[in-house]
Design an enzyme around this catalytic site. Structure first.
Site, PDB file in Angstrom:
ATOM      1  CG  ASP A  36      -1.930   1.099   1.481  1.00  0.00           C
ATOM      2  OD1 ASP A  36      -3.408   0.072   0.702  1.00  0.00           O
ATOM      3  OD2 ASP A  36      -1.972   1.794   1.139  1.00  0.00           O
ATOM      4  CG  ASP A  74       3.296   5.532  -6.067  1.00  0.00           C
ATOM      5  OD1 ASP A  74       2.324   5.418  -6.793  1.00  0.00           O
ATOM      6  OD2 ASP A  74       3.307   7.131  -6.666  1.00  0.00           O
ATOM      7  CB  VAL A  75      -0.265   0.955  -7.906  1.00  0.00           C
ATOM      8  CG1 VAL A  75      -0.097  -0.417  -6.870  1.00  0.00           C
ATOM      9  CG2 VAL A  75      -0.992   1.421  -8.101  1.00  0.00           C
ATOM     10  CG  ASN A 101      -7.982  -3.919  -3.980  1.00  0.00           C
ATOM     11  OD1 ASN A 101      -9.232  -3.947  -4.704  1.00  0.00           O
ATOM     12  ND2 ASN A 101      -7.266  -2.995  -3.175  1.00  0.00           N
ATOM     13  CE1 TYR A 169     -12.548   4.113 -10.024  1.00  0.00           C
ATOM     14  CE2 TYR A 169     -14.293   3.888 -11.153  1.00  0.00           C
ATOM     15  CZ  TYR A 169     -13.556   3.347 -10.135  1.00  0.00           C
ATOM     16  OH  TYR A 169     -13.564   2.546  -9.213  1.00  0.00           O
ATOM     17  CE  LYS A 173     -11.261   1.256 -10.974  1.00  0.00           C
ATOM     18  NZ  LYS A 173     -10.381  -0.048 -10.467  1.00  0.00           N
TER      19      LYS A 173
END
Length: 271
Positions: A36, A74-75, A101, A169, A173
């Site tokens: 995370d 940090d993705v 996720n 957003y 997705k």
């Protein structure tokens, strides 16, 4: 013990769906790297995991290695993502599951396309889409090196299937969904499966409050009533609902399921 002996990385594990899923994975026997951007949140999830009861007692047999570790990730940064996966393999000896996720909401819920700044766009794409790309890329590389396949799970959204929620957003997705299907096809010859869960409204995870809604109990209760009314089953979606779907899709019970976008939506998309 659906995941007994498995090693998983869960991004966004410091709260919400990520925390609930990390807990469920651990309860089913997996060893989990909780990744995370908030290390404090990830460490809290690890503490919750270590409290779980197992058939051989809390925390497993005497002297057993920890079932979970926390890493800051940090993705949107490739080195962070690659490092989290490498840490899992080094700490636990292998890697079986990567759950991409982590995500961020529309900065201001209800904002129209023209209300988004370029900075809004860049952040949504960097976290929601690039993060899944990086997690999937390095999962595939790791699984191919190891041999024996592996499982990738992504968090999509009903907003990526229908025009519901913020436009940018939803576009990120939608990209996650297409990436999931592409990885499923490319990975199939190597025994690599890829699926996505697609939640609907989740007022209890903090995701809506991060989009500008209030976080007090009264506002949350109102959001729960509103989102629940949009779902034919009449209830809002919880992090635990998503975690139950996640644990099935990453388990061997779903061994012949890949390329699936599974709505967790109380029937919303069936209307």
């Amino acid at each position: 013990m659906l995941l007994d002996g498995k090693v998983a990385v869960v991004t966004g594990a410091g709260s919400g769906v990520g925390r609930a899923s990390a807990l469920r994975f651990a309860a089913e026997g997996a060893r989990v790297v909780c990744a995370d951007i908030s290390l404090d949140g990830a460490e809290e999830t690890v503490r919750e995991i270590e409290k779980l009861e197992r058939p051989d007692g809390p925390g497993g047999p005497s002297g057993a290695a920890a079932r979970a570790v926390a890493v800051r990730c940090d993705v949107s940064v490739e080195a962070d993502v690659a490092g989290a996966l490498e840490h899992a393999a080094e700490r636990f000896g292998t890697l079986d599951i990567v759950f991409n996720n982590a995500g961020v909401p529309t900065p201001r819920l209800g904002a129209k396309l023209e209300d988004h700044s370029v900075e809004d766009f860049d952040r949504l794409v960097a976290v929601n889409l690039r993060g899944v790309f990086l997690g999937s890329k390095h999962a595939v590389l790791r699984f191919k090196r190891q041999g024996g396949g592996g499982v990738i799970l992504n968090t999509g959204s009903v907003a990526g299937i229908v025009a519901w929620g913020g436009s940018v957003y939803g576009a990120t997705k939608g990209g996650v969904h297409q990436l999931t299907r592409a990885v499923a096809i490319e990975g199939a010859p190597f025994g690599i499966r890829a699926n996505a869960i697609c939640p609907a409204g989740m007022p209890y995870t903090g995701f809506m409050t991060a989009g500008g809604m209030g976080s007090d109990e009264e506002t949350t209760a109102a959001l729960a009533r509103q989102t629940g009314a949009n779902h034919p089953l009449g209830r809002p979606i919880t992090a635990e609902d998503c975690a139950e779907a996640a644990v099935f899709l990453v388990s061997d019970r779903a061994a012949n399921i890949t390329g699936v976008l599974l709505p967790v939506d109380g029937g919303y998309l069936a209307r």
